[in-house]
Motif scaffolding. Sequence first.
Motif, PDB file in Angstrom:
ATOM      1  N   VAL A 164       1.140  -1.319   0.154  1.00 51.95           N
ATOM      2  CA  VAL A 164      -0.322   0.068   0.039  1.00 51.95           C
ATOM      3  C   VAL A 164       0.768   1.706  -0.137  1.00 51.95           C
TER       4      VAL A 164
ATOM      5  N   MET B 276      -4.677   7.824  -8.874  1.00 47.22           N
ATOM      6  CA  MET B 276      -5.856   7.170  -7.657  1.00 47.22           C
ATOM      7  C   MET B 276      -6.026   6.024  -8.250  1.00 47.22           C
ATOM      8  N   THR B 277      -6.884   6.304  -9.096  1.00 46.66           N
ATOM      9  CA  THR B 277      -7.756   4.927  -8.757  1.00 46.66           C
ATOM     10  C   THR B 277      -7.291   3.901 -10.031  1.00 46.66           C
TER      11      THR B 277
ATOM     12  N   GLU C 281      -4.080   2.524  -8.865  1.00 48.43           N
ATOM     13  CA  GLU C 281      -3.676   1.855  -7.851  1.00 48.43           C
ATOM     14  C   GLU C 281      -4.442   1.652  -6.840  1.00 48.43           C
ATOM     15  N   LEU C 282      -5.862   2.234  -6.573  1.00 48.74           N
ATOM     16  CA  LEU C 282      -6.876   1.037  -6.410  1.00 48.74           C
ATOM     17  C   LEU C 282      -7.196   0.144  -6.351  1.00 48.74           C
TER      18      LEU C 282
ATOM     19  N   LEU D  27      -4.609  -2.495  -6.103  1.00 43.95           N
ATOM     20  CA  LEU D  27      -4.519  -2.955  -5.162  1.00 43.95           C
ATOM     21  C   LEU D  27      -5.813  -3.983  -4.947  1.00 43.95           C
TER      22      LEU D  27
ATOM     23  N   LEU E 101      -9.065  -2.861  -4.266  1.00 47.46           N
ATOM     24  CA  LEU E 101      -9.697  -2.451  -2.965  1.00 47.46           C
ATOM     25  C   LEU E 101     -11.096  -1.939  -3.698  1.00 47.46           C
TER      26      LEU E 101
ATOM     27  N   TYR F 134     -12.031   5.987  -6.504  1.00 48.97           N
ATOM     28  CA  TYR F 134     -11.445   6.137  -5.275  1.00 48.97           C
ATOM     29  C   TYR F 134     -11.671   6.716  -3.956  1.00 48.97           C
TER      30      TYR F 134
ATOM     31  N   TYR G 299     -11.456   5.529  -0.787  1.00 44.67           N
ATOM     32  CA  TYR G 299     -10.085   5.279  -0.026  1.00 44.67           C
ATOM     33  C   TYR G 299      -9.173   6.188   0.184  1.00 44.67           C
ATOM     34  N   PHE G 300      -9.826   6.935  -0.528  1.00 43.80           N
ATOM     35  CA  PHE G 300      -8.737   8.334  -0.815  1.00 43.80           C
ATOM     36  C   PHE G 300      -9.662  10.325  -1.155  1.00 43.80           C
TER      37      PHE G 300
ATOM     38  N   ILE H 280      -4.056   6.743   1.257  1.00 37.57           N
ATOM     39  CA  ILE H 280      -4.916   5.419   1.189  1.00 37.57           C
ATOM     40  C   ILE H 280      -5.366   5.086   2.038  1.00 37.57           C
TER      41      ILE H 280
ATOM     42  N   ILE I  49      -7.560   2.192   4.998  1.00 39.35           N
ATOM     43  CA  ILE I  49      -8.390   1.028   4.629  1.00 39.35           C
ATOM     44  C   ILE I  49      -8.366   0.989   6.440  1.00 39.35           C
TER      45      ILE I  49
END
Length: 429
Positions: free
Chosen positions: A292, A324-325, A327-328, A331, A333, A349, A352-353, A387, A389
């Motif tokens: 993360v 960011m989208t 990366e999430l 991951l 998420l 996104y 988480y952000f 991020i 969680i």
Amino acid sequence: MRYKQLPKEVYIENRAKFTKHLKPKSLAVFNSNDIYPTGSDSTLPFRQHGDILALSGVDQEESILVIFPDAYKEEHREMLFLKETNDHIAVWEGAKLDKKQAFELSGIKNVFWLQDFERIFNEVMSHAENVYLNTNEHLRANLDTETREARFVKWCQNKYPAHEYSRCAPIMHQVRAIKTPGEIAAMQTAADISVKGYKRVMKFMAPGKWEYELEAEFMHEFLRNRSRGFAYTPIIGGGYNACVLHYIENNDQLRDGELVLFDVGAEYANYSSDVTRCYPVNGRYTDRQKEVYSAVLRVKKASEKLLVPGNNLNDYHKEVGEIMTKELVDLKLISMEDVKNSDPSWPAYKKYFMHGTSHYIGLDTHDAGLWTADMEPNMVFTCEPGIYIPEEKLGIRLEDDLVVTENGLINLTKEIPIEIEEIEDFMNS
């Protein structure tokens, strides 16, 4: 003052930038902040209003700056009104600025005592047609408390109802957004003090310590380096607390295997640094924490490349959201189906952000500046993706202070370890 005074050329330049925006036959007025009571005979420490500070350097209560470029008398074109010092004040509070000191500080030749303000102001108002009044128009301003500036606005408009009135704020957003070399030097000093604080805390941190103990280590290092202390209320959150964006209690114990999110910066000469790092309590990241953390760091590095002349914060934040989208999704998420079905006003996104990536920084941590204006050289921004969680008790945000130039960014806080290997090596050396 504890800090070394900035050169008066900073304020002369800022006044010149402000004055060029005024309409003919206009004067502008800026007031200091109040000293705010807390109960009985106690008060909060004085903090000067950023606008009068940016234009004069006067870091003192009960001060007024008047700018009237078209005044008939030369001595009325720039005026400072200050509280007159006396032996009693000198004994109980320390002497206030005298006229010579005020000139050396600000470059303003015409300094008067506050008791003469109404008489002189009445004279200059007879020659002025338009008056620029100062109000707090920051996007995130909280206006529950009536300020000294607000009281002056009511007094002036009531006493002189036939004048035309304009707003200082849009001009000050332009003036304060672009920093002079002297201001950037002060911000670098604030950043350098923050570096010392972070490196001290990295060596001190260990399982079983308390968040407030880390806060105390920062304060110790800041004060011993001529800072007044924190530029804003510090956030030191271990484990789940890192998922609370404005967690300021700092009263929990550090647990082995968790990360601590530090959103802590020093001030210097009233200029802010604003830094966030996430360090492992035991000096080693777990595999999931690395996964993360690395995603947040990639977003930060990609986002920094967008802080360039010609871009603006409004468009910039949309671009960061797309970074960011990805990366999430990687991951796991969120899914592409989540992205497709999300409300455009609150993209997927945001789960988480949920905060912005950058803001102006300077005399205020969230400094004056127009979000729709094009970025220009010598604007200074933070960059702080994160991020969060909660179900994993894992919150990661990374933040630096960045000066925009024609040839890339100057990272004022680059000496604070941010790469995983660098952090682990430092903490375990």
